[in-house]
Design a protein around this motif. Sequence first.
Motif, PDB file in Angstrom:
ATOM      1  N   ASP A   1       6.082  -7.388  -9.673  1.00 53.64           N
ATOM      2  CA  ASP A   1       5.819  -5.577  -9.068  1.00 53.64           C
ATOM      3  C   ASP A   1       6.081  -5.149  -9.742  1.00 53.64           C
ATOM      4  OD1 ASP A   1       7.902  -6.475  -8.075  1.00 53.64           O
ATOM      5  OD2 ASP A   1       7.211  -7.122  -6.582  1.00 53.64           O
TER       6      ASP A   1
ATOM      7  N   THR B   1       9.486  -3.280  -9.285  1.00 52.66           N
ATOM      8  CA  THR B   1      10.275  -3.013  -8.935  1.00 52.66           C
ATOM      9  C   THR B   1      11.492  -3.435  -9.422  1.00 52.66           C
ATOM     10  OG1 THR B   1      10.107  -4.795  -7.700  1.00 52.66           O
ATOM     11  CG2 THR B   1       8.449  -2.881  -6.977  1.00 52.66           C
TER      12      THR B   1
ATOM     13  N   THR C   1      13.004  -3.352  -0.897  1.00 51.65           N
ATOM     14  CA  THR C   1      12.675  -3.045  -2.646  1.00 51.65           C
ATOM     15  C   THR C   1      13.023  -1.441  -2.896  1.00 51.65           C
ATOM     16  OG1 THR C   1      10.647  -4.634  -2.993  1.00 51.65           O
ATOM     17  CG2 THR C   1      10.566  -2.000  -3.597  1.00 51.65           C
TER      18      THR C   1
ATOM     19  N   CYS D   1       9.575   1.345  -7.325  1.00 47.53           N
ATOM     20  CA  CYS D   1       9.185   0.936  -8.044  1.00 47.53           C
ATOM     21  C   CYS D   1       9.024   1.741  -9.559  1.00 47.53           C
ATOM     22  CB  CYS D   1       7.228   0.918  -7.687  1.00 47.53           C
ATOM     23  SG  CYS D   1       7.316   0.240  -6.478  1.00 47.53           S
TER      24      CYS D   1
END
Length: 267
Positions: free
Chosen positions: A78, A80, A91, A94
Motif C-alpha cells: 500500500d 506506506t 501508518t 504514504c
Amino acid sequence: MYPQFCPPLIQSFQLAKKNNRLFDMVPLGDDKVWAGGNSKELKLFDLQGGLHDTVTITCFGMYLTLHDGHVVYTDINDKTVKKVINGKVDTLFCTGEWEPYGVTCTAAQDFLVCLRTTDQTESKVVRYSSSGEVLQEIQYDSQYQPLFGKTNYVAENGNGDVCVADWSKKAVTVVDKFGIFRFSYTGNKASKEKFDSSLTTDSMYHIIITDINGVKIHMLDKDGRFLRYIIPDQGIRRPRAVCVVREGELMVGECNTGMIKRIKYLD
C-alpha cells in the motif's frame, strides 16, 4: 517459531525452518535485534537467540529501521511506511505513486527511503520528516543523469553521507548529505566480483556491505577504499541482513537458511 542456538562465531541462531528466509535486521539497544523475513512476522531476539516479541504484518519484513525505540518498516503493498508501537501497527506516511523499499532513520530522526516507480524505470532516495513531509529528493547527478538503477537498501554514515545499495547496478552508491555523488563501489577490484548487497555503517564511518552471491562481507572506509573482507571462522552463506549491535560486533543473517550470526569484526 524462530531460533535454534548453534555454537558461536561469537554465536549464531536460526529462524524457523518454515518461511525462514531472512531479509533485514535492526538493533534495539545493544542487546536485542528485530528481524524480518519471508514469514510476514517481525521478531525481537536477544543476542543469545531468545525470542522476546513477535508482530504479525501483512507484507514481507524486507526493510527495517528503528525510530524512537520502535521498529519501522516499509510496505510495498500500500506504499506506506509503518511503525509498530506496543504490538500495534500504525501508518506513519504514504509514499504516493512510488513503491518504498529500504528505509533508515537518520541522526536527525528523519527517514531516508528508497523509492521506485511501479514499472521500475525510475528510482530515488527521499528524505522525509517523521510526519511524512518531503525534505529532500536524491535522484540525479550534476549532469542530470540518474544516480541509481533500482535503490534497495540505504544507510546514513556518521559524516552525513547517504549510502545506497543498488540492485540493478550491483553497486553501492554514496552521495553526500546534499545528494552530490561521491563514489560507487562495485566490489574489490582484485576479485572483480559483481554482487547484490545490503549494508550498514558503524561509529568509525566504515561502510559494511554483505554480498548475497558470495561468502564474505566487504568493509570500506568512508571514502570508498576497500579495507578487507570479514569472513567468519565457521563461514557464511548468502549473507544479506546486517546491523551493528555493539562496538566492533555485527549481526549478519544468511538469506536462505535464516541463520543469524554474531560476528566480532574489530578488536
